[in-house]
Design a protein around this motif. Structure first.
Motif, PDB file in Angstrom:
ATOM      1  N   SER A   1      12.288  -4.607  20.354  1.00 44.26           N
ATOM      2  CA  SER A   1      11.256  -3.870  20.501  1.00 44.26           C
ATOM      3  C   SER A   1       9.980  -4.640  20.527  1.00 44.26           C
ATOM      4  O   SER A   1       9.442  -4.878  19.612  1.00 44.26           O
TER       5      SER A   1
ATOM      6  N   VAL B   1       2.891   0.754  21.973  1.00 41.69           N
ATOM      7  CA  VAL B   1       3.823   1.412  21.340  1.00 41.69           C
ATOM      8  C   VAL B   1       5.311   1.781  22.062  1.00 41.69           C
ATOM      9  O   VAL B   1       5.031   1.840  23.533  1.00 41.69           O
TER      10      VAL B   1
ATOM     11  N   SER C   1      12.085   5.703  23.405  1.00 45.86           N
ATOM     12  CA  SER C   1      12.482   4.710  22.258  1.00 45.86           C
ATOM     13  C   SER C   1      12.422   5.171  21.051  1.00 45.86           C
ATOM     14  O   SER C   1      13.375   5.031  19.984  1.00 45.86           O
ATOM     15  N   HIS C   2      11.361   6.133  20.498  1.00 48.38           N
ATOM     16  CA  HIS C   2      11.100   6.686  19.295  1.00 48.38           C
ATOM     17  C   HIS C   2      12.340   7.553  19.177  1.00 48.38           C
ATOM     18  O   HIS C   2      12.748   7.442  17.852  1.00 48.38           O
ATOM     19  N   TRP C   3      12.796   8.441  19.892  1.00 47.49           N
ATOM     20  CA  TRP C   3      13.564   9.217  19.719  1.00 47.49           C
ATOM     21  C   TRP C   3      15.102   8.461  19.470  1.00 47.49           C
ATOM     22  O   TRP C   3      15.618   9.117  18.617  1.00 47.49           O
TER      23      TRP C   3
ATOM     24  N   SER D   1      15.070   6.390  16.142  1.00 46.65           N
ATOM     25  CA  SER D   1      14.897   7.256  14.866  1.00 46.65           C
ATOM     26  C   SER D   1      16.531   7.825  14.822  1.00 46.65           C
ATOM     27  O   SER D   1      16.775   8.041  13.512  1.00 46.65           O
TER      28      SER D   1
ATOM     29  N   ALA E   1      13.712   2.272  11.867  1.00 47.86           N
ATOM     30  CA  ALA E   1      13.102   2.413  12.965  1.00 47.86           C
ATOM     31  C   ALA E   1      11.703   2.073  13.053  1.00 47.86           C
ATOM     32  O   ALA E   1      11.353   1.326  14.031  1.00 47.86           O
ATOM     33  N   PHE E   2      10.965   2.307  12.165  1.00 40.89           N
ATOM     34  CA  PHE E   2       9.528   1.898  11.852  1.00 40.89           C
ATOM     35  C   PHE E   2       9.436   0.281  11.816  1.00 40.89           C
ATOM     36  O   PHE E   2       8.493  -0.130  12.251  1.00 40.89           O
TER      37      PHE E   2
ATOM     38  N   ILE F   1      10.126  -1.444  15.042  1.00 42.35           N
ATOM     39  CA  ILE F   1       8.710  -1.236  15.677  1.00 42.35           C
ATOM     40  C   ILE F   1       7.726  -2.009  15.166  1.00 42.35           C
ATOM     41  O   ILE F   1       7.110  -2.796  16.273  1.00 42.35           O
TER      42      ILE F   1
END
Length: 263
Positions: free
Chosen positions: A135, A143, A148-150, A153, A161-162, A165
């Motif tokens: 990432s 961002v 990707s966030h979905w 997470s 995940a955070f 990232i």
């Protein structure tokens, strides 16, 4: 049939192999590759003789993400990147996610940026032992996009995940397997061979069962258990009345392999 310049496309035993082919840039997605990848995904989806699709990358890496060296005359306009994502990237991802056919990603080298999103949106994934997800967005002040966030997470949980990232962290193949991001990790020289073998095996399975299970798995995160059971009951009726179920049941009693037609 139209041939592509930045994508290799071939069909073998009901398996479509789509290979990103800009190895000199580690398959970074420029405008031409985005357009041709979308066309290749659409071709595979519309081909009735294709039951399984593989996405792979030529050269040392699967996909390095967007081609940041490409220049656009309107890049300074407010909303440029939003429009580009919506019109050039999202259709590729949606073509994979909403396809009635299973997509398998064969990840070699780096799957970075939007390249990681493409790999994550596939139904199945095989990774070379020296490959990795990266990432890279925060490292250049962006961002993650492409869903990707979905995906991150969902698979990693919010905290991990955070962390991935924020720190622009790489995830090795072994770690991806441990976290459930991929299904299999294989020796690098055998990546395509192993993936093709798996895809050809899946191509012999019941197409309708794979199609609707893929659809249900996409729906159930927003459903309760009772709603999920009801949707399964509705879908089961489609299969119960299908020629494939009749063939599958007959083959079971005759102790032979079924010959499914997807009808």
């Amino acid at each position: 049939m139209r041939t592509f310049e930045t994508v290799d496309y071939r069909v073998e035993e009901r398996v479509a192999l789509i290979t990103l082919n800009r190895p000199q840039s580690r398959n970074a997605l420029n405008a031409q590759l985005r357009a041709e990848l979308y066309q290749a995904v659409t071709r595979a989806n519309n081909d009735r003789d294709v039951r399984v699709v593989i996405l792979a990358g030529a050269g040392p890496g699967f996909c390095a993400g967007a081609d940041l060296a490409e220049q656009y005359p309107d890049a300074d306009q407010d909303g440029f990147i939003t429009q580009q994502l919506r019109t050039e990237y999202h259709p590729i991802l949606q073509g994979i996610i909403e396809s009635p056919k299973p997509f398998i990603c064969a990840v070699n080298g780096a799957a970075a940026g939007i390249g990681a999103a493409i790999a994550l949106c596939c139904d199945l994934a095989v990774m070379a032992e020296d490959a990795f997800f990266y990432s890279a967005f925060a490292a250049i002040g962006l961002v993650p996009d492409g869903g990707s966030h979905w995906f991150l997470s969902r698979y990693l949980g919010g905290k991990r995940a955070f962390e991935m990232i924020a720190e622009s962290r790489r995830l090795s193949a072994s770690r991806c397997l441990e976290l459930g991001l991929v299904n299999r990790v294989v020796a690098s020289p055998h990546l395509l061979e192993e993936t093709l073998g798996w895809a050809k095996s899946l191509a012999e399975k019941a197409p309708l069962a794979m199609q609707y299970s893929k659809q249900l798995l996409r729906e159930v995160p927003g459903l309760s258990l009772a709603q999920t059971m009801d949707r399964e009951a509705q879908v089961q009726n489609i299969h119960y009345r299908s020629e494939d179920f009749k063939e599958g049941a007959t083959a079971f009693f005759e102790k032979r392999q079924p010959r499914f037609t997807g009808k």
